[in-house]
Motif scaffolding. Sequence first.
Motif, PDB file in Angstrom:
ATOM      1  N   VAL A 110       0.832  -1.203   0.000  1.00 21.79           N
ATOM      2  CA  VAL A 110       0.000   0.000   0.000  1.00 21.79           C
ATOM      3  C   VAL A 110       0.872   1.261   0.000  1.00 21.79           C
ATOM      4  O   VAL A 110       1.933   1.285   0.628  1.00 21.79           O
ATOM      5  CB  VAL A 110      -0.978  -0.018   1.208  1.00 21.79           C
ATOM      6  N   TYR A 111       0.417   2.275  -0.701  1.00 23.99           N
ATOM      7  CA  TYR A 111       1.067   3.589  -0.706  1.00 23.99           C
ATOM      8  C   TYR A 111       0.484   4.349   0.475  1.00 23.99           C
ATOM      9  O   TYR A 111      -0.652   4.822   0.424  1.00 23.99           O
ATOM     10  CB  TYR A 111       0.768   4.297  -2.030  1.00 23.99           C
ATOM     11  N   HIS A 112       1.238   4.409   1.557  1.00 27.91           N
ATOM     12  CA  HIS A 112       0.724   4.990   2.802  1.00 27.91           C
ATOM     13  C   HIS A 112       1.882   5.555   3.618  1.00 27.91           C
ATOM     14  O   HIS A 112       2.916   4.913   3.736  1.00 27.91           O
ATOM     15  CB  HIS A 112       0.005   3.902   3.605  1.00 27.91           C
ATOM     16  N   MET A 170      -2.152  15.524  -5.016  1.00 31.90           N
ATOM     17  CA  MET A 170      -1.228  14.569  -5.633  1.00 31.90           C
ATOM     18  C   MET A 170      -1.204  13.269  -4.830  1.00 31.90           C
ATOM     19  O   MET A 170      -1.171  12.179  -5.412  1.00 31.90           O
ATOM     20  CB  MET A 170       0.184  15.161  -5.708  1.00 31.90           C
ATOM     21  N   PHE A 171      -1.240  13.381  -3.506  1.00 36.45           N
ATOM     22  CA  PHE A 171      -1.276  12.199  -2.649  1.00 36.45           C
ATOM     23  C   PHE A 171      -2.515  11.360  -2.976  1.00 36.45           C
ATOM     24  O   PHE A 171      -2.427  10.140  -3.158  1.00 36.45           O
ATOM     25  CB  PHE A 171      -1.268  12.590  -1.166  1.00 36.45           C
ATOM     26  N   ARG A 176      -4.994   6.503  -5.384  1.00 41.23           N
ATOM     27  CA  ARG A 176      -5.945   5.925  -6.351  1.00 41.23           C
ATOM     28  C   ARG A 176      -5.208   5.070  -7.385  1.00 41.23           C
ATOM     29  O   ARG A 176      -5.643   3.962  -7.707  1.00 41.23           O
ATOM     30  CB  ARG A 176      -6.750   7.025  -7.058  1.00 41.23           C
ATOM     31  N   ARG A 177      -4.070   5.577  -7.889  1.00 38.90           N
ATOM     32  CA  ARG A 177      -3.275   4.848  -8.877  1.00 38.90           C
ATOM     33  C   ARG A 177      -2.763   3.536  -8.275  1.00 38.90           C
ATOM     34  O   ARG A 177      -2.837   2.482  -8.906  1.00 38.90           O
ATOM     35  CB  ARG A 177      -2.113   5.705  -9.369  1.00 38.90           C
ATOM     36  N   ALA A 178      -2.250   3.618  -7.052  1.00 36.35           N
ATOM     37  CA  ALA A 178      -1.716   2.429  -6.386  1.00 36.35           C
ATOM     38  C   ALA A 178      -2.820   1.402  -6.124  1.00 36.35           C
ATOM     39  O   ALA A 178      -2.638   0.201  -6.384  1.00 36.35           O
ATOM     40  CB  ALA A 178      -1.034   2.821  -5.078  1.00 36.35           C
ATOM     41  N   MET A 179      -3.962   1.844  -5.632  1.00 33.44           N
ATOM     42  CA  MET A 179      -5.048   0.906  -5.322  1.00 33.44           C
ATOM     43  C   MET A 179      -5.623   0.259  -6.579  1.00 33.44           C
ATOM     44  O   MET A 179      -6.099  -0.875  -6.536  1.00 33.44           O
ATOM     45  CB  MET A 179      -6.155   1.610  -4.526  1.00 33.44           C
ATOM     46  N   GLY A 185       5.788   6.378  -8.918  1.00 33.47           N
ATOM     47  CA  GLY A 185       7.243   6.457  -9.081  1.00 33.47           C
ATOM     48  C   GLY A 185       7.722   5.163  -9.714  1.00 33.47           C
ATOM     49  O   GLY A 185       7.185   4.706 -10.716  1.00 33.47           O
ATOM     50  N   GLN A 186       8.708   4.532  -9.099  1.00 32.70           N
ATOM     51  CA  GLN A 186       9.269   3.275  -9.609  1.00 32.70           C
ATOM     52  C   GLN A 186       8.662   2.036  -8.952  1.00 32.70           C
ATOM     53  O   GLN A 186       9.083   0.919  -9.223  1.00 32.70           O
ATOM     54  CB  GLN A 186      10.794   3.265  -9.371  1.00 32.70           C
ATOM     55  N   THR A 187       7.676   2.233  -8.078  1.00 31.19           N
ATOM     56  CA  THR A 187       7.121   1.121  -7.312  1.00 31.19           C
ATOM     57  C   THR A 187       5.761   0.701  -7.852  1.00 31.19           C
ATOM     58  O   THR A 187       4.862   1.528  -7.998  1.00 31.19           O
ATOM     59  CB  THR A 187       6.977   1.517  -5.822  1.00 31.19           C
ATOM     60  N   PHE A 188       5.626  -0.604  -8.113  1.00 30.60           N
ATOM     61  CA  PHE A 188       4.348  -1.133  -8.586  1.00 30.60           C
ATOM     62  C   PHE A 188       3.526  -1.630  -7.398  1.00 30.60           C
ATOM     63  O   PHE A 188       4.046  -2.277  -6.487  1.00 30.60           O
ATOM     64  CB  PHE A 188       4.545  -2.293  -9.553  1.00 30.60           C
ATOM     65  N   PHE A 189       2.249  -1.298  -7.401  1.00 29.99           N
ATOM     66  CA  PHE A 189       1.312  -1.725  -6.361  1.00 29.99           C
ATOM     67  C   PHE A 189       0.236  -2.607  -6.992  1.00 29.99           C
ATOM     68  O   PHE A 189      -0.421  -2.189  -7.946  1.00 29.99           O
ATOM     69  CB  PHE A 189       0.653  -0.510  -5.692  1.00 29.99           C
ATOM     70  N   PRO A 190       0.033  -3.819  -6.474  1.00 31.59           N
ATOM     71  CA  PRO A 190      -1.046  -4.678  -6.996  1.00 31.59           C
ATOM     72  C   PRO A 190      -2.418  -4.084  -6.663  1.00 31.59           C
ATOM     73  O   PRO A 190      -2.578  -3.392  -5.652  1.00 31.59           O
ATOM     74  CB  PRO A 190      -0.843  -6.006  -6.271  1.00 31.59           C
TER      75      PRO A 190
END
Length: 193
Positions: A110-112, A170-171, A176-179, A185-190
């Motif tokens: 998670v992006y948190h 932006m946060f 939303r993009r991560a979920m 950035g360079q990190t992929f979130f399922p």
Amino acid sequence: MFYCCSRRRIMIKLFKVKEKQRELAENASSGPPVKKQSAGELRLHKDISELNLPKSCTIQFPNGKDDLMNFEVSIRPDDGYYLGGTFLFSFQVSPIYPHEAPKVKCKTKVYHPNIDLEGNVCLNILREDWKPVLNINTVIYGLYHLFTEPNYEDPLNHDAAAVLRENPKMFESNVRRAMAGGYVGQTFFPRCI
């Protein structure tokens, strides 16, 4: 001298016989031997039986109900940046619980700001503010609160915290993009929605 040692052997045998009889009596009365629960297990059983979770939180026992000390909690926030996402946490509870906080990890990437990419959780009641009067219900509400009110002042993910502090729009876009299952950035979130 021989009499004394012989007598001692007889006494030891008598004690062993009595101990064996006691074990047999205990086992015969209840079927298979019953595993004695630790104080931590007893307290955890009480905590779980008294859970009063929000509708958006559920608890599962992947190892079955016999293993209360390891369980998972699923949180689906119904408000805030993380609305609609589902986040899974693993709990490992020590036998000396409640004198030691449970170990909690986020199994969902998670992006948190308060959860790093390895799943470590920054929640004060899981660290320095833990007290034995707290319980599992309190921890779950604390985790739920992290999703409704992320805290950039006490971060584990410093990049996410900086974006939340400096540019909340932006946060929100990054969350939303991560979920949805994408890169921040360079990190992929399922995907978790």
